[in-house]
Design an enzyme around this catalytic site. Structure first.
Site, PDB file in Angstrom:
ATOM      1  N   ASP A 209      82.804  61.862  54.556  1.00 16.39           N
ATOM      2  CA  ASP A 209      82.907  62.320  55.961  1.00 16.39           C
ATOM      3  C   ASP A 209      82.800  61.067  56.745  1.00 16.39           C
ATOM      4  OD1 ASP A 209      80.125  61.514  56.714  1.00 16.39           O
ATOM      5  OD2 ASP A 209      79.752  62.495  55.070  1.00 16.39           O
ATOM      6  N   ASP A 211      80.752  60.246  59.190  1.00 11.26           N
ATOM      7  CA  ASP A 211      79.404  60.068  59.789  1.00 11.26           C
ATOM      8  C   ASP A 211      79.686  61.078  61.021  1.00 11.26           C
ATOM      9  OD1 ASP A 211      76.811  59.349  59.229  1.00 11.26           O
ATOM     10  OD2 ASP A 211      77.012  57.825  61.006  1.00 11.26           O
TER      11      ASP A 211
END
Length: 290
Positions: A209, A211
Site C-alpha cells: 500500500d 500508507d
C-alpha cells in the site's frame, strides 16, 4: 564456513514455504521463551532452510508481542548461518508501488515497547548497527526476487513503527520528510537481535500500500493490504526457492560486514563482573565468545 543454512522469517501472509525436501517440524524452547510457532526445517538441494512464521500460523501475534528474542535464538540454536526476512510494508515513495519488492539497506527504529537486546545487567555489549543489512545476502535475495517476476528496487530505508495501528497522515508525511522509503512494524528489533547473534540479516520488503500520505486517497486498511498480499506471497515463495537453487554448489563465505565475528569487539563487561545466570541464557547467541 561452506554450508548455507538460511533462516527464513515469514511476515504477514507468508506462513509456509514450498519445495522443501526432508521437511520436519521442530519445537524449540529457548531461554527467552517459546518462538512464534514451530519451525520447519528442510532442504532444497544442498541448501538448508529453516522457516518460522513471524506472527504464528493464523497471524496470532501482534508486531509488539512477537517473541523476537526467542525467534532469533531458536534460529541460531538450530544452526542458521543467515536470516532472510520477508515483510509486508507500506510505501512512502511514489516510485515504490503496491506489489513491488524493496531490498532495503537501512533501518530507523521507532518502536518503544519491545525487548531489543539479548544483553543487559551482568553482561553488557554494544554492537554496531551502522549497516544493519548484509549486502551480499540482500543482493542474492534481490536477484532471486527479480527472477521470480517481481519489480525489485535496490536500497531503501525502512522505518519500523510500533503499531499495531497504521500511521496518521501527519506521521506519514514526517517519515517522508526524513527520507524514509517504506514503513513496517517488525524489522528493526529483528535486525538488531540478529546482529547480536552474529547472523547476517537481509529483508525483502513487499509493498502492499501507499500508507496514508497521498491526500487524495483513503488511508491504508487491512482490506487494501490483503488484496495485494496474495500476489506478493506467491512471488516471495518462488523467490525463496530460486535463491536456494542459485546457491547450489556455491560455498558460503562470511558476510562483507564481518557480522559473524562482531561480538569480538562488542563485549564490555569485565570477565570477573559477568553474571553467570545471564551468561547461561546467552549460550546460543554468544557462546562463541563466552
Amino acid at each position: 564456513m561452506s554450508k548455507w543454512t538460511i533462516g527464513v522469517i515469514g511476515g504477514s501472509g507468508l506462513y509456509e514455504i514450498d519445495g522443501l525436501e526432508n521437511a520436519e517440524s521442530l519445537t524449540v524452547e529457548t531461554p527467552w521463551g517459546t518462538p512464534s510457532d514451530t519451525l520447519m526445517k528442510g532442504q532444497i538441494g544442498e541448501v538448508e532452510l529453516i522457516f518460522l512464521p513471524r506472527h504464528g500460523k493464523g497471524h496470532r501475534l501482534t508486531p509488539t508481542t512477537v517473541p523476537y528474542r526467542a525467534n532469533i535464538d531458536a534460529l541460531k540454536r538450530l544452526g542458521c548461518t543467515d536470516i532472510l526476512s520477508i515483510s509486508a510494508c507500506g510505501s512512502l515513495k511514489e516510485a515504490y508501488a503496491p506489489g513491488d519488492f524493496v531490498m532495503i539497506d537501512q533501518l530507523i527504529d521507532r518502536t518503544f515497547a519491545r525487548e531489543k537486546t539479548f544483553f543487559g545487567p551482568g553482561m553488557v555489549a554494544h554492537v554496531s548497527m551502522a549497516d544493519p543489512i548484509c549486502p551480499r545476502l540482500s543482493q542474492l535475495a534481490g536477484d532471486a526476487a527479480l527472477a521470480a517476476g517481481a519489480t525489485v528496487h535496490r536500497g531503501g530505508t525502512y522505518l519500523t513503527m510500533e503499531g499495531p495501528q497504521f500511521s496518521s497522515r501527519a506521521e506519514s508525511h514526517l517519515y517522508r520528510q526524513w527520507g524514509c522509503d517504506v514503513i513496517g512494524m517488525t524489522n528493526a528489533p529483528e535486525a538488531k537481535l540478529a546482529r547480536e547473534a552474529e547472523l547476517p540479516y537481509a529483508t525483502i520488503a513487499m509493498v502492499t500500500d501507499y500508507d496514508c500520505w497521498r491526500e487524495e486517497e483513503e488511508g491504508v486498511t487491512v482490506a487494501n493490504v490483503l488484496e495485494v498480499m496474495a500476489a506478493n506471497t506467491s512471488k516471495a515463495k518462488t523467490a525463496i526457492q530460486t535463491l536456494a537453487d542459485n546457491l547450489q554448489g556455491i560455498p558460503r563465505t562470511t558476510s562483507p560486514l564481518g557480522t559473524e565475528t562482531c561480538l569480538d569487539y562488542a563485549l564490555i563487561t569485565a570477565p570477573e563482573a559477568r553474571d553467570p545466570a545471564v551468561l547461561a541464557k546467552l549460550d546460543a547467541v554468544a557462546g562463541r565468545v563466552l
